[in-house]
Enzyme design. Structure first.
Site, short mmCIF file in Angstrom:
data_model
loop_
_atom_site.label_atom_id
_atom_site.label_comp_id
_atom_site.label_asym_id
_atom_site.label_seq_id
_atom_site.Cartn_x
_atom_site.Cartn_y
_atom_site.Cartn_z
N TYR A 93 -5.31 12.71 1.47
CA TYR A 93 -4.35 13.57 2.17
C TYR A 93 -5.00 14.50 3.20
O TYR A 93 -6.20 14.61 3.26
CB TYR A 93 -3.39 14.28 1.23
CG TYR A 93 -3.88 15.21 0.16
CD1 TYR A 93 -5.14 15.77 0.15
CD2 TYR A 93 -2.99 15.58 -0.86
CE1 TYR A 93 -5.50 16.67 -0.85
CE2 TYR A 93 -3.35 16.47 -1.85
CZ TYR A 93 -4.61 17.00 -1.84
OH TYR A 93 -4.97 17.88 -2.82
N GLU A 94 -4.15 15.08 4.02
CA GLU A 94 -4.59 15.87 5.18
C GLU A 94 -5.44 15.03 6.14
O GLU A 94 -6.37 15.54 6.76
CB GLU A 94 -5.37 17.13 4.75
CG GLU A 94 -4.67 18.00 3.76
CD GLU A 94 -3.27 18.39 4.19
OE1 GLU A 94 -2.98 18.36 5.39
OE2 GLU A 94 -2.45 18.69 3.30
N GLY A 95 -5.08 13.78 6.28
CA GLY A 95 -5.86 12.88 7.14
C GLY A 95 -6.89 12.17 6.28
O GLY A 95 -7.80 12.80 5.76
#
Lengths: 591, 591
Positions: free
Chosen positions: B434-436
């Site tokens: 997550y978050e890229g």
């Protein structure tokens, strides 16, 4: 839901182009012509795709339950297991004297990958049964063989291995379960065993437990252990089911993965057992099962990775996200498929280079086992004994990494259980642990196999690699494979020499470097098999093989392995030669 | 059940010996004297050990439930979250103008590790709230700040980020959610968002969603996105709770881990939203949240690894199995503790070198953020922007590996959920996604950060490392650290140069090498921070610091990192310079 398709083309390539099985001088191999092996593999593949794979996710979600000593497997498992049995699959490579089909171990290994890839938890019931079959076949009396083997071969009964106890896993010398001799020659077994895979279930009418326990009169430690056959139901003279034995499953574990395989705590409360393989000679008999089991676990390493890769590749081809850096691949769509992105491609290539390398390497090792057992070739036996920790340890470490990489391609969808990618990761994780943790594999390699018989096996392995390199170093098309392989093998030789030289002063050096040595050797093994696959692909192209695209892909993947994975040998060597001091500098209290 | 103890001694060492915070010329740092920071960290540690950690396993086992749009968090979570709130922890580094305590971001990061280590899923509710606070603080109008910030700071309300939709995660240009302007200046938001962490729950009385959507009149792709504040309950003029907004959680995901954090699918059905940060300027505002979130995720990487290491070390000290190769450590017992075995020690050292290195590196980066925000230092801002993908990507890759290694020490017991080690692995896994995803972090580093402003930031980083090496290359005690660091940095420079030279002909080279570059740079960053820690430890020893054992351990771990991890830079460089061809050789159809 993930799908699974047996990698039959690649299996055929390994069997016929790389190993050239019909021309190998191993009894039984002449029958393995391409049409025959294709028929066997396709039939297994059909069962795997249509019956086993669709149960994999539900097996994970529902798992097994224990109630009043009875274990219920997930819905559909009993039916699928019956189909495996009816297809004669448990009998595939078993002795025809007991109802087996007598095919080589090689074929059992090839088929094993397919069933594991489709449903690892389900196939474990069969795998453990095969281990019990092998141990009884190797160490049982004629009567024991006649009593147990036909039903194990037919799959009517299943088997287990009972080693671990609460206070000991690796260190079997601490086993407390005891066996009391009875006047009739049997023993009464009492003790608690934990982590018994398939210890209790509803797939077979009887379960044959092989149990390590301590009988009176033996020395302490592992040398005082004996192995006992303890059937769930005692067997009557006529071979039918007699009274229930005094062994029950008292608990099943809640685990990270393989939820559909019941991991049981077994209570032996004066259960009737039958000595097998001689008093206080239990470890020897148990090692027959363990060595086979270790190869089987090494197969799990790449079988699950293959299943994960298939689904990751399909997702990468389908999922539209972002644009290719140069030219759009899907200009009329909202975005390009993931597979255009080099970092995604790198990950897929990593997974592919691993699974194909592991498959070929393991099947080569399986052919060495056939050579050893079918021709009595002791050099083949020593070599495969050396390679076993690599197959188990290196392949399950890398196999787990490979499933993690496959899951990563799905982004957030990979973390959601619905995609099935998490299950591959969670299932693959156990393979690094059971049948001897990978740390133990490394110690087995460095502490036992490396020096065995004066280092004969490792010298033979070096010889094999250097001969390959010099034989192929004159072909300019093979140079890109032979050159890096030679360099990698030199790193391995340097590492082995380093252990040899430092051993007298610092026994810890080899122990601290054991895991790195296992991985260094794993890369050399894979470098060798990739070079062999490249040679086989070139030869097939020269012969005008019709599937040039497949062979080109094989060559490209071989080059990828040489460029991006084989250089890891230098890192492992650097770690090894940095010695034990950095590893052991901190006192235990500092942790 | 696992235990957790805040690593206060090590945090204090980083703050005071490595970063020497009270003497740093950053407003607010002068107040951070050792007694004060010890008090803050100890208080957080007490809450973490006594309240948060005991709920971690039950949170995993029970998870969240959704019924009629209402999400129930696991038992005890509401009470624990109330204690966090009452302790003022959400306000720690927030603006005093809105009720915050105004401590530096550095302290928020140090405390954040403690709460994440104890209970990652629970702390996420707080972490996302902090992200929403930061975005509104940076981009909201005065009225928006007055309306939302005080309640987010107090923890009465929580926050979320809504980016992902079924058809897009990474590629936000594909977002379909739309926003229709209303006569009163508000917008009506319609669309489906997925994977919304903490999207709905019972811990706070209101939830402030920040939602990316597409308003009329903007261009296609990301440049047409705007960011909207969409509260679950609309806020009255008096600041109280008004009517329920038209947004509901329609589903929660069954995930591999962080079961206690509700991952929601959110349906916006004409919900009232308020534009923030300018029409079609949503990405800019969202990046404020994302950059902070990426540092936060990098903290998760080592926080969970620290918790796993603590439990693995305790198990290794306690569990008796096998004998030391040389002299028995526990001659009167049945076996020696696991920790005597060099391969176990190697694994514990790997974990330790990672967690301590990551902690110091991240806190240094946090101090750069304070320098940037509190003094307007644009060089510090550019540097931390360069380092952010390393903190997020490298640290979560390595952090996950570290939890796997910790689990491995438990053998079969690690695979059983009861030990809690599986949860660490399963929870840590999401941080790579997550978050890229970490692949995106690598592309951000190579494709955006490396060349930003003519490569100014990476040049500054090289300068920083080479200056450190030359300044410390004259001290014979520092040579063992400066010499390998210099070599590693040279590998990084060579890799960057390789990208620069090949870019015109082959843009794929940098993309295919991105993940390796991220890891290469990660090792150089960790090499630098370990060398700085070694220098700090030597200086403290020279000053007659009372805890010589701690400092000796620090030096030994620094040497371990240099000997066994830093040499990985050569492998990553070899992969990078092998170019894009091996990676891209196969056509997409071959997969």
């Amino acid at each position: 839901m993930p799908r699974y398709s047996a990698p039959i083309k690649d299996l055929q390539f390994v069997l016929h182009d790389v190993l050239d099985v019909t021309r190998a001088d191993i009894p039984g191999y002449a029958d393995l012509d391409p049409a025959f092996t294709a028929a066997v593999l396709s039939e297994a593949g059909r069962l795997a795709s249509d019956v086993l794979a669709p149960l994999n996710a539900t097996g994970d979600r529902i798992g097994c339950t224990l109630e009043n000593g009875t274990v219920r497997t997930p819905p559909g498992f009993a039916g699928a297991f019956a189909q495996l049995r009816q297809g004669g699959w448990p009998a595939l490579d078993c002795d025809p004297a007991y109802g087996g089909q007598g095919l080589p171990y090689l074929m059992g290994t090839a088929v094993g990958e397919i069933f594991v890839g489709a449903n690892m938890a389900l196939n474990m019931y069969q795998g453990l049964t095969h281990g019990a079959y092998s141990a009884i076949h190797a160490h049982g009396t004629a009567e024991q063989k006649a009593t147990y083997l036909p039903r194990l071969v037919s799959g009517e009964w299943s088997g287990t291995m009972n080693l671990t106890e609460p206070q000991c896993g690796t260190d079997l010398g601490l086993i407390r379960s005891r066996a009391e001799a009875q006047p009739d020659g049997s023993y009464r077994i009492t003790g608690t065993k934990i982590f018994i895979s398939a210890g209790e279930h509803d797939l077979a009418e009887n379960i044959i437990h092989l149990v390590l326990a301590r009988a009176a009169g033996g020395p302490e430690g592992t040398k005082g252990l004996s192995l006992f056959i303890v059937p769930k139901f005692l067997v009557t003279e006529a071979g039918g089911l007699g009274p229930r034995n005094r062994v029950v499953a008292s608990r099943i574990e809640r685990k990270m993965g393989i939820h559909a395989n019941a991991t049981c705590q077994m209570e032996y409360d004066g259960a009737t057992g039958f000595l097998m393989g001689g008093l206080h000679k239990g470890m020897r008999a148990m090692f027959t099962m363990m060595n086979e089991a270790r190869i089987g676990v090494g197969v799990q390493g790449y079988a699950v990775a293959e299943a994960a890769l298939q689904n990751a590749a399909a997702y990468a081809r389908d999922r539209l996200q972002g644009r290719a850096a140069s030219v759009p691949a899907n200009p009329s769509g909202p975005a390009d498929p993931l597979i255009v992105h080099p970092d995604i491609r790198r990950s897929l290539m990593d997974q592919r280079a691993f699974t194909e390398g592991a498959r070929a390497f393991t099947l080569w090792a399986a052919s060495l086992i056939d050579r050893a057992t079918r021709t009595g070739d002791t050099e083949a036996e020593a070599l495969v004994s050396l390679l076993t920790p690599v197959i188990k340890g290196f392949q399950t470490d890398k196999g787990f990494d490979s499933t993690v990489a496959a899951q990563q391609i799905f982004g957030g969808h990979g973390y959601v259980e619905e995609s099935g990618m998490s299950q591959f990761v969670r299932d693959a994780r156990i393979a690094m642990i059971y049948e001897g943790t990978n740390g133990i594999q490394a110690l087995d390699l460095v502490g036992r196999k490396l020096g065995a018989d004066g280092g004969k096996a490792i010298m033979a392995f070096f010889e094999l690699v250097t001969t390959f390199c010099s034989e192929n170093g004159t072909d300019p098309r093979m140079l890109p494979f032979a050159t890096p392989l030679k360099a990698a093998c030199k790193d391995l030789q340097t590492a082995a020499m380093h252990f040899l030289q430092t051993a007298p002063k610092s026994p810890d050096t080899a122990l601290a470097g054991a895991t790195d040595f296992l991985h260094l050797m794993g890369h050399v093994c894979f470098g060798l098999i990739w070079a062999r696959m490249a040679r086989a692909a070139l030869a097939a192209l020269d012969r005008g093989h019709p599937d040039a695209a497949f062979l080109d892909a094989k060559l490209a993947t071989a080059r990828f392995y040489m460029a991006r994975h084989l250089p890891a040998t230098a890192l492992h060597l650097a770690r090894i030669t940095s010695g034990a001091d950095p590893v052991m500098a901190l006192p235990a209290e500092a942790f």
